[in-house]
Design a protein around this motif. Structure first.
Motif, mmCIF file in Angstrom:
data_model
loop_
_atom_site.group_PDB
_atom_site.id
_atom_site.type_symbol
_atom_site.label_atom_id
_atom_site.label_comp_id
_atom_site.label_asym_id
_atom_site.label_seq_id
_atom_site.Cartn_x
_atom_site.Cartn_y
_atom_site.Cartn_z
ATOM 1 N N TYR A 95 0.388 5.306 1.150
ATOM 2 C CA TYR A 95 -0.424 6.311 1.828
ATOM 3 C C TYR A 95 0.347 7.620 1.831
ATOM 4 C CZ TYR A 95 -3.644 2.831 3.783
ATOM 5 O OH TYR A 95 -4.589 1.840 3.949
ATOM 6 N N TYR A 142 0.831 -1.198 0.000
ATOM 7 C CA TYR A 142 0.000 0.000 0.000
ATOM 8 C C TYR A 142 0.871 1.256 0.000
ATOM 9 C CZ TYR A 142 -2.970 -3.534 2.297
ATOM 10 O OH TYR A 142 -3.643 -4.692 2.631
ATOM 11 N N MET A 181 4.515 13.308 3.935
ATOM 12 C CA MET A 181 5.196 12.048 4.218
ATOM 13 C C MET A 181 4.506 10.967 3.388
ATOM 14 S SD MET A 181 7.427 10.328 6.157
ATOM 15 C CE MET A 181 7.624 10.718 7.901
ATOM 16 N N LEU A 195 4.035 7.135 2.856
ATOM 17 C CA LEU A 195 4.182 5.921 3.642
ATOM 18 C C LEU A 195 3.851 4.698 2.800
ATOM 19 C CD1 LEU A 195 2.321 7.219 6.800
ATOM 20 C CD2 LEU A 195 4.739 6.613 6.740
ATOM 21 N N PHE A 215 3.895 -0.664 8.451
ATOM 22 C CA PHE A 215 4.380 0.508 7.739
ATOM 23 C C PHE A 215 5.893 0.617 7.764
ATOM 24 C CE2 PHE A 215 0.752 3.125 6.553
ATOM 25 C CZ PHE A 215 -0.276 2.515 7.239
ATOM 26 N N GLY A 216 6.408 1.219 6.702
ATOM 27 C CA GLY A 216 7.800 1.629 6.692
ATOM 28 C C GLY A 216 7.958 2.959 7.406
ATOM 29 N N GLN A 217 9.168 3.462 7.406
ATOM 30 C CA GLN A 217 9.443 4.705 8.123
ATOM 31 C C GLN A 217 9.032 5.935 7.328
ATOM 32 O OE1 GLN A 217 13.649 3.634 8.850
ATOM 33 N NE2 GLN A 217 13.202 3.908 11.007
ATOM 34 N N GLN A 251 0.649 11.271 4.134
ATOM 35 C CA GLN A 251 0.274 11.905 5.400
ATOM 36 C C GLN A 251 0.807 13.326 5.443
ATOM 37 O OE1 GLN A 251 1.858 10.048 8.960
ATOM 38 N NE2 GLN A 251 0.155 10.749 10.198
ATOM 39 N N GLY A 284 -0.673 17.011 10.807
ATOM 40 C CA GLY A 284 -1.941 17.117 11.524
ATOM 41 C C GLY A 284 -3.036 16.209 11.004
ATOM 42 N N GLN A 285 -2.695 15.371 10.056
ATOM 43 C CA GLN A 285 -3.690 14.464 9.482
ATOM 44 C C GLN A 285 -3.261 13.021 9.655
ATOM 45 O OE1 GLN A 285 -6.578 15.548 8.111
ATOM 46 N NE2 GLN A 285 -5.995 17.671 8.483
ATOM 47 N N GLY A 286 -4.225 12.126 9.594
ATOM 48 C CA GLY A 286 -3.882 10.721 9.530
ATOM 49 C C GLY A 286 -3.503 10.362 8.106
ATOM 50 N N PRO A 287 -2.894 9.204 7.922
ATOM 51 C CA PRO A 287 -2.529 8.767 6.564
ATOM 52 C C PRO A 287 -3.762 8.663 5.664
ATOM 53 C CG PRO A 287 -1.393 7.443 8.197
ATOM 54 C CD PRO A 287 -2.396 8.268 8.935
ATOM 55 N N ALA A 301 -1.717 -3.599 8.473
ATOM 56 C CA ALA A 301 -0.643 -3.018 7.683
ATOM 57 C C ALA A 301 0.576 -2.735 8.538
ATOM 58 C CB ALA A 301 -1.140 -1.722 7.032
ATOM 59 N N PHE A 304 -5.168 7.060 2.039
ATOM 60 C CA PHE A 304 -4.908 5.988 1.081
ATOM 61 C C PHE A 304 -4.654 6.548 -0.310
ATOM 62 C CE2 PHE A 304 -5.320 1.850 -0.771
ATOM 63 C CZ PHE A 304 -6.023 2.021 -1.955
#
Lengths: 112, 114
Positions: free
Chosen positions: B35, B33, B89, B91, B105-107, B37, B40-43, B103, B45
């Motif tokens: 994503y 996947y 960012m 992801l 996640f990578g860094q 980000q 101030g927000q979530g990831p 899921a 899709f």
């Protein structure tokens, strides 16, 4: 418009206090997950809940999935500075399998 | 290390340039996947692959964005003609079907468009 609404957005507490973070939606989810994210890093999966009414415990963290599978909560007992981070809830819907819908997160700061 | 790996970790580019990010998923995971980000927000899709097939793309993925997963292993995300609004960012995550979408996640790759 966020499919998942998290509250509170920010939480600042002293070490030893208890707290609860909420994740609410008007939609039904087939599963719901909680992640914790540190600055500059990717989210790390904490737990997955799939059954309405399910409660899972992870040391001092207790996760609950609502009976109708539309909401969830995360309760932390005796918070520690190491709990500081961004807590994200994310849900998977049966109609759109494969993607996760994330809330905006709750930024938790625990002061020593 | 068997986690999700992303490269580069940080990228600064000038507006109008093209950039490409790479993601290496957990080796036995068949789903990958992407994503995005912002602060101030979530990831949010963007897209996902099952093996080499791209199964879903978000409306967020404009025609300047393209993702590939040749041979069902690593994936690349390319952004053409970058804009300042692309700063975010990015992801990558992977999971194993038919398990739940848990899921890993990578860094992330932090993109800054100047």
């Amino acid at each position: 418009t966020q499919l998942l609404e998290q509250s509170p957005q920010f939480l600042s507490i002293q070490e030893g206090e208890n707290l609860t973070v909420y994740c609410n939606s008007s939609s039904v989810f087939s599963s719901l997950q909680w992640y914790r994210q540190e600055p500059g890093e990717g989210p790390v999966l904490l737990v997955t809940v799939v059954t309405g009414g399910e409660v899972k415990k992870l040391k001092r963290l207790t996760f609950q999935f609502g009976d109708a599978r539309k909401d969830s909560s995360l309760h932390i007992t005796a918070a520690q500075p190491g709990d500081t981070g961004l807590y994200l809830c994310a849900g998977e819907r049966g109609s759109t399998l494969g993607r996760l819908y994330f809330g905006r997160g709750t930024q938790l700061t625990v002061w020593p | 290390d068997t986690g999700v790996s992303q490269d580069p970790r940080h990228k600064i580019t000038k507006r109008g340039q093209n950039v490409t990010f790479r993601c290496d998923p957990i080796s036995e995971h068949n789903r990958l996947y992407w994503y995005r980000q912002t602060l101030g927000q979530g990831p949010e899709f963007l897209t996902y692959f099952q093996n080499e097939a791209q199964l879903e793309k978000s409306r967020l993925l404009s025609d300047r964005f393209s993702a590939e997963r040749p041979k069902g292993s690593f994936s690349t995300l390319e952004i053409q003609r970058t804009e300042q609004g692309d700063s975010a960012m990015y992801l990558c995550a992977s999971s194993l079907v038919p398990r739940l979408v848990e899921a890993f996640f990578g860094q992330g790759t932090r993109l800054t468009v100047v």
